[in-house]
Design a protein around this motif. Structure first.
Motif, PDB file in Angstrom:
ATOM      1  N   LEU A 177       0.804  -1.222   0.000  1.00  0.00           N
ATOM      2  CA  LEU A 177       0.000   0.000   0.000  1.00  0.00           C
ATOM      3  C   LEU A 177       0.838   1.273   0.000  1.00  0.00           C
ATOM      4  N   ALA A 178       2.067   1.193   0.483  1.00  0.00           N
ATOM      5  CA  ALA A 178       2.896   2.399   0.612  1.00  0.00           C
ATOM      6  C   ALA A 178       3.023   3.193  -0.689  1.00  0.00           C
ATOM      7  N   PRO A 179       3.220   2.537  -1.843  1.00  0.00           N
ATOM      8  CA  PRO A 179       3.331   3.321  -3.083  1.00  0.00           C
ATOM      9  C   PRO A 179       2.059   4.096  -3.445  1.00  0.00           C
ATOM     10  N   HIS A 180       0.964   3.777  -2.756  1.00  0.00           N
ATOM     11  CA  HIS A 180      -0.318   4.420  -3.060  1.00  0.00           C
ATOM     12  C   HIS A 180      -0.731   5.415  -1.976  1.00  0.00           C
ATOM     13  N   GLY A 181       0.187   5.746  -1.087  1.00  0.00           N
ATOM     14  CA  GLY A 181      -0.104   6.753  -0.073  1.00  0.00           C
ATOM     15  C   GLY A 181      -0.884   6.266   1.120  1.00  0.00           C
ATOM     16  N   VAL A 182      -1.017   4.942   1.266  1.00  0.00           N
ATOM     17  CA  VAL A 182      -1.786   4.370   2.366  1.00  0.00           C
ATOM     18  C   VAL A 182      -0.833   3.685   3.342  1.00  0.00           C
ATOM     19  N   THR A 183      -1.074   3.877   4.639  1.00  0.00           N
ATOM     20  CA  THR A 183      -0.212   3.310   5.675  1.00  0.00           C
ATOM     21  C   THR A 183      -0.910   2.160   6.385  1.00  0.00           C
ATOM     22  N   ALA A 184      -0.197   1.056   6.547  1.00  0.00           N
ATOM     23  CA  ALA A 184      -0.693  -0.074   7.332  1.00  0.00           C
ATOM     24  C   ALA A 184       0.332  -0.405   8.404  1.00  0.00           C
ATOM     25  N   LEU A 185      -0.151  -0.749   9.596  1.00  0.00           N
ATOM     26  CA  LEU A 185       0.743  -1.070  10.697  1.00  0.00           C
ATOM     27  C   LEU A 185       0.013  -1.942  11.705  1.00  0.00           C
ATOM     28  N   GLY A 186       0.768  -2.453  12.662  1.00  0.00           N
ATOM     29  CA  GLY A 186       0.189  -3.242  13.734  1.00  0.00           C
ATOM     30  C   GLY A 186       0.250  -2.481  15.043  1.00  0.00           C
ATOM     31  N   LEU A 187      -0.725  -2.710  15.907  1.00  0.00           N
ATOM     32  CA  LEU A 187      -0.786  -2.058  17.209  1.00  0.00           C
ATOM     33  C   LEU A 187      -0.878  -3.134  18.290  1.00  0.00           C
ATOM     34  N   SER A 188       0.073  -3.106  19.224  1.00  0.00           N
ATOM     35  CA  SER A 188       0.141  -4.127  20.271  1.00  0.00           C
ATOM     36  C   SER A 188      -0.168  -3.531  21.638  1.00  0.00           C
ATOM     37  N   PRO A 189      -1.339  -3.826  22.203  1.00  0.00           N
ATOM     38  CA  PRO A 189      -1.614  -3.410  23.580  1.00  0.00           C
ATOM     39  C   PRO A 189      -0.810  -4.271  24.555  1.00  0.00           C
ATOM     40  N   GLY A 190      -0.904  -3.926  25.828  1.00  0.00           N
ATOM     41  CA  GLY A 190      -0.284  -4.760  26.851  1.00  0.00           C
ATOM     42  C   GLY A 190      -1.280  -5.783  27.370  1.00  0.00           C
ATOM     43  N   SER A 191      -1.244  -6.022  28.659  1.00  0.00           N
ATOM     44  CA  SER A 191      -2.226  -6.890  29.313  1.00  0.00           C
ATOM     45  C   SER A 191      -3.398  -5.993  29.698  1.00  0.00           C
ATOM     46  N   VAL A 192      -4.515  -6.167  29.014  1.00  0.00           N
ATOM     47  CA  VAL A 192      -5.601  -5.186  29.077  1.00  0.00           C
ATOM     48  C   VAL A 192      -6.717  -5.620  30.029  1.00  0.00           C
ATOM     49  N   PRO A 215       1.624   3.490  31.600  1.00  0.00           N
ATOM     50  CA  PRO A 215       2.257   2.172  31.763  1.00  0.00           C
ATOM     51  C   PRO A 215       3.370   1.935  30.748  1.00  0.00           C
ATOM     52  N   GLU A 216       4.399   1.231  31.195  1.00  0.00           N
ATOM     53  CA  GLU A 216       5.485   0.866  30.301  1.00  0.00           C
ATOM     54  C   GLU A 216       5.010  -0.152  29.272  1.00  0.00           C
ATOM     55  N   ARG A 217       5.765  -0.280  28.222  1.00  0.00           N
ATOM     56  CA  ARG A 217       5.502  -1.319  27.231  1.00  0.00           C
ATOM     57  C   ARG A 217       5.454  -2.686  27.895  1.00  0.00           C
ATOM     58  N   PHE A 218       4.405  -3.444  27.591  1.00  0.00           N
ATOM     59  CA  PHE A 218       4.261  -4.778  28.164  1.00  0.00           C
ATOM     60  C   PHE A 218       5.160  -5.764  27.430  1.00  0.00           C
ATOM     61  N   ARG A 219       5.900  -6.551  28.188  1.00  0.00           N
ATOM     62  CA  ARG A 219       6.793  -7.540  27.590  1.00  0.00           C
ATOM     63  C   ARG A 219       6.455  -8.924  28.118  1.00  0.00           C
ATOM     64  N   VAL A 220       6.501  -9.909  27.246  1.00  0.00           N
ATOM     65  CA  VAL A 220       6.257 -11.278  27.667  1.00  0.00           C
ATOM     66  C   VAL A 220       7.447 -11.763  28.472  1.00  0.00           C
ATOM     67  N   GLY A 221       7.195 -12.698  29.366  1.00  0.00           N
ATOM     68  CA  GLY A 221       8.272 -13.244  30.176  1.00  0.00           C
ATOM     69  C   GLY A 221       9.168 -14.161  29.373  1.00  0.00           C
ATOM     70  N   PRO A 222      10.286 -14.610  29.990  1.00  0.00           N
ATOM     71  CA  PRO A 222      11.222 -15.494  29.285  1.00  0.00           C
ATOM     72  C   PRO A 222      10.572 -16.826  28.975  1.00  0.00           C
TER      73      PRO A 222
END
Length: 269
Positions: free
Chosen positions: A186-201, A262-269
């Motif tokens: 989509l970028a060549p056509h002026g459209v933006t796509a992305l992902g959004l990651s919440p934390g533990s909601v 809140p800080e960015r949520f990170r998964v445990g090891p």
């Protein structure tokens, strides 16, 4: 706003309402029709929340697992409003039937894949990645014609490590990969796509399962992240990335509903 009868999708819709947007709230649960798992939340509730937040809420009953239904929704939206500036997919039915301990097939979270039927795997792909694909392909032609628009897929970041369950991890990774692929095409056509990651909601389901105290943020946090992205004239620089609500809060300066950041949520090891 696909998948906005409750949970993160409701938070996204409310935050866009705060920004004064016209928001079409879609999902399978309606006051006048069926409700998933007989839950009390409905698209009309969310539309009223958009109004109360300062925006203009509209509801449309849609099963986003259906290509035909998704196409019909987008055609209706374009006839009614003329354009679609932001399309966000927060559809996730992967936890339906989960009682806090086990899924409908009897497996618990993280059960080794070789001890599970493969059938639920298809269900999870239909619960998240498929609706994301169907919504994006339905809105893309209008956005490409306008040479503008933002497509945001709500998922969960997988770059920090394994999420603890093969089926869940694969579904989220697939959604993230769709965001990357959409962005490239989509970028060549002026459209933006992305992902959004919440934390533990702290969703309604988390509350009902007695797990709200384990949450790191409210649904509104990811919503304010989306609103900030939609208002950023340089958002195209983030195309294809999986962006975390906690990271974006520090970039754009927004807070959660309670004023914390809140800080960015990170998964445990």
């Amino acid at each position: 706003m696909a998948g906005a009868s409750r949970g993160v999708g409701r938070g996204l819709a409310r935050a866009l309402g705060e920004a004064g947007a016209t928001v079409i709230v879609t999902a399978r649960s309606s006051e006048t029709g069926p409700r998933t798992e007989m839950r009390p939340e409905a698209i009309e509730d969310t539309a009223r929340m958009v109004d109360a937040a300062g925006g203009s809420g509209h509801h449309y009953l849609c099963d986003h697992r259906s290509e035909r239904a998704t196409d019909a929704l987008v055609h209706w939206a374009l006839r009614r409003f003329g354009r679609i500036d932001v399309a966000a997919c927060a559809v996730w039915g992967g936890n339906e039937g989960y009682d806090g301990t086990r899924y409908p097939d009897g497996a618990g979270w993280g059960t080794p894949f070789w001890r599970r039927s493969a059938e639920p795997f298809l269900g999870l792909m239909q619960a998240g990645p498929l609706p994301a694909l169907l919504l994006a392909r339905a809105v893309a032609p209008a956005m490409v014609a306008a040479r503008s628009g933002l497509i945001a897929l709500v998922s969960f970041g997988t770059q920090d490590g394994y999420l603890g369950d093969v089926f869940y991890d694969a579904a989220k990774a697939a959604t993230n990969r769709l965001a990357l692929g959409f962005a490239r095409e989509l970028a060549p056509h002026g459209v933006t796509a992305l992902g959004l990651s919440p934390g533990s909601v702290a969703t309604e389901r988390a509350r009902d399962l007695g797990r709200e105290d384990l949450a790191t943020e409210s649904p509104l946090y990811a919503g304010r992240a989306l609103a900030a992205l939609a208002a950023d004239p340089a958002v195209a620089a983030r195309a294809g990335q999986i962006l975390h609500a906690g990271d974006l809060a520090r970039v754009y300066g927004f807070t959660d509903a309670d004023g914390t950041r809140p800080e960015r949520f990170r998964v445990g090891p």
